[in-house]
Design an enzyme around this catalytic site. Structure first.
Site, mmCIF file in Angstrom:
data_model
loop_
_atom_site.group_PDB
_atom_site.id
_atom_site.type_symbol
_atom_site.label_atom_id
_atom_site.label_comp_id
_atom_site.label_asym_id
_atom_site.label_seq_id
_atom_site.Cartn_x
_atom_site.Cartn_y
_atom_site.Cartn_z
ATOM 1 N N HIS A 1 43.445 -8.711 10.003
ATOM 2 C CA HIS A 1 42.018 -8.762 10.346
ATOM 3 C C HIS A 1 41.622 -10.077 11.020
ATOM 4 C CE1 HIS A 1 41.410 -10.762 6.348
ATOM 5 N NE2 HIS A 1 40.412 -11.357 7.000
ATOM 6 N N ASP B 1 47.350 -5.385 5.992
ATOM 7 C CA ASP B 1 46.543 -6.503 6.471
ATOM 8 C C ASP B 1 47.410 -7.718 6.770
ATOM 9 O OD1 ASP B 1 44.276 -7.844 7.334
ATOM 10 O OD2 ASP B 1 43.711 -8.496 5.313
ATOM 11 N N SER C 1 41.091 -16.656 5.101
ATOM 12 C CA SER C 1 41.970 -15.532 5.405
ATOM 13 C C SER C 1 43.176 -15.978 6.223
ATOM 14 C CB SER C 1 41.221 -14.449 6.184
ATOM 15 O OG SER C 1 40.279 -13.833 5.361
#
Length: 182
Positions: free
Chosen positions: A14, A44, A123
């Protein structure tokens, strides 16, 4: 998360999915272009490769084993929350094998739950154990306010290890599946 001295880097799908350009900031306060090598949206995960001068050295991380984690174990989340680079937060493993729904609606299985703060910008950064080994990839939070409330999730490093070589070799992960109906 620098995987190799020749420039392969692990991050979240992402973080890079749909990006027209990718840049990586390094310890020398310089940014360098990178290219997408492979992407695994289901887990992911993504692998990118940085294009940098040969005299800029890369220091690969040491990988641990997420299968050896226990609830209550101390962990450190590293990232760039809200643009503050090279930030660390400390916490514990508060749950294992969690299914987590991403903002794109996918369900990532077997996530590591931690109370180490993970905020926007963390992230793709490493979740490390007290020996400095990467045991997860910071991925998402559960929040009603948009910032950390103690429910933070990371992709287990064992999941990444299973797919990284295929992402580098083919750019995707091929999975078998059965379509059945009654």
């Amino acid at each position: 998360i620098i995987l190799s001295s020749d420039g392969y880097i692990l991050t979240n799908a992402h973080v890079v999915e749909g990006s027209p350009t990718i840049t990586v900031g390094l310890y020398n306060n310089q940014t360098y272009p990178a290219s997408l090598v492979g992407i695994d949206s289901e887990d992911d995960l993504a692998v990118i490769k940085i294009d940098r001068p040969k005299d800029v050295l890369l220091y690969p991380v040491t990988l641990g084993k997420s299968s050896e984690l226990v609830v209550g174990q101390k962990v450190i989340a590293v990232g760039n929350p809200f643009g503050y680079d090279r930030t660390m937060t400390v916490g514990i493993i508060s749950g294992l094998h969690r299914p987590v729904r991403t903002s794109e609606g996918r369900v990532v299985m077997n996530a590591i739950q931690t109370d180490a703060s993970i905020n926007p910008g963390n992230s793709g950064g490493p979740l490390v154990n007290s020996r400095g080994e990467v045991i997860g990839i910071n991925s998402s939070i559960f929040s009603t306010t948009g910032s950390s409330q103690g429910l933070n999730f990371a992709i287990p490093i064992d999941t990444a290890v299973e797919v990284v070589s295929e992402l580098i070799r083919t750019g995707k992960v091929s999975r078998g599946w059965i379509d059945a109906s009654m």
